[in-house]
Design a protein around this motif. Structure first.
Motif, PDB file in Angstrom:
ATOM      1  N   GLN A  72      36.651 -13.550   1.744  1.00 18.38           N
ATOM      2  CA  GLN A  72      35.361 -13.465   1.060  1.00 18.38           C
ATOM      3  C   GLN A  72      34.542 -14.740   1.270  1.00 18.38           C
ATOM      4  OE1 GLN A  72      34.048 -10.743  -0.412  1.00 18.38           O
ATOM      5  NE2 GLN A  72      35.867  -9.676   0.312  1.00 18.38           N
ATOM      6  N   ILE A  73      35.190 -15.888   1.207  1.00 19.53           N
ATOM      7  CA  ILE A  73      34.493 -17.155   1.462  1.00 19.53           C
ATOM      8  C   ILE A  73      33.990 -17.201   2.902  1.00 19.53           C
ATOM      9  CG2 ILE A  73      34.823 -19.663   1.690  1.00 19.53           C
ATOM     10  CD1 ILE A  73      36.746 -19.440  -0.732  1.00 19.53           C
ATOM     11  N   ARG A  76      30.928 -14.953   3.281  1.00 16.92           N
ATOM     12  CA  ARG A  76      29.713 -15.549   2.701  1.00 16.92           C
ATOM     13  C   ARG A  76      29.165 -16.663   3.596  1.00 16.92           C
ATOM     14  NH1 ARG A  76      28.620 -13.868  -2.972  1.00 16.92           N
ATOM     15  NH2 ARG A  76      30.328 -12.433  -3.326  1.00 16.92           N
ATOM     16  N   ILE A  79      27.524 -14.960   6.613  1.00 17.81           N
ATOM     17  CA  ILE A  79      26.226 -14.386   6.253  1.00 17.81           C
ATOM     18  C   ILE A  79      25.182 -15.483   6.118  1.00 17.81           C
ATOM     19  CG2 ILE A  79      24.960 -13.239   4.378  1.00 17.81           C
ATOM     20  CD1 ILE A  79      27.463 -11.485   3.983  1.00 17.81           C
ATOM     21  N   TYR A  80      25.553 -16.598   5.525  1.00 15.14           N
ATOM     22  CA  TYR A  80      24.627 -17.706   5.388  1.00 15.14           C
ATOM     23  C   TYR A  80      24.203 -18.274   6.730  1.00 15.14           C
ATOM     24  CZ  TYR A  80      22.602 -22.141   3.980  1.00 15.14           C
ATOM     25  OH  TYR A  80      21.741 -23.194   3.817  1.00 15.14           O
ATOM     26  N   GLN A  85      20.626 -17.023   4.270  1.00 13.66           N
ATOM     27  CA  GLN A  85      20.371 -16.700   2.860  1.00 13.66           C
ATOM     28  C   GLN A  85      21.448 -17.276   2.004  1.00 13.66           C
ATOM     29  OE1 GLN A  85      19.998 -12.486   2.672  1.00 13.66           O
ATOM     30  NE2 GLN A  85      18.044 -12.481   3.716  1.00 13.66           N
TER      31      GLN A  85
END
Length: 85
Positions: A72-73, A76, A79-80, A85
């Motif tokens: 999950q980290i 994220r 995605i960043y 974002q």
């Protein structure tokens, strides 16, 4: 999408393992035993290094939880980096 598939496999492996551990489903159930072994053989190369790093906690295996949190980290961060974002 690959990360979500891996997370779902970890959750399915965990649930089937609990069902076997609490004898809700007998381990002689051939279909579920094959599903569990197949998922285990896919995830073991990823979980084994995590198990070596984590301290021994007896019968509780925290490596699937660490894998899910790590994925999950990673997702994220990815995605960043890609979308900003």
């Amino acid at each position: 999408m690959l990360i979500n598939v891996i997370v779902m496999l970890v959750i399915i492996q965990f649930i089937i393992g609990l069902l076997f551990a609490f004898n809700v489903i007998n381990q002689r159930n051939e279909f579920l035993w094959q599903v569990y072994n197949s998922i285990n053989s896919l995830l073991e190369p990823v979980l084994a290094p995590i198990r070596r790093i984590l301290p021994r906690t007896g019968t509780i295996d925290f490596s699937p939880l660490v894998l899910i949190i790590g994925l999950q980290i990673f997702m994220r961060i990815l995605i960043y980096v890609v979308y900003g974002q």
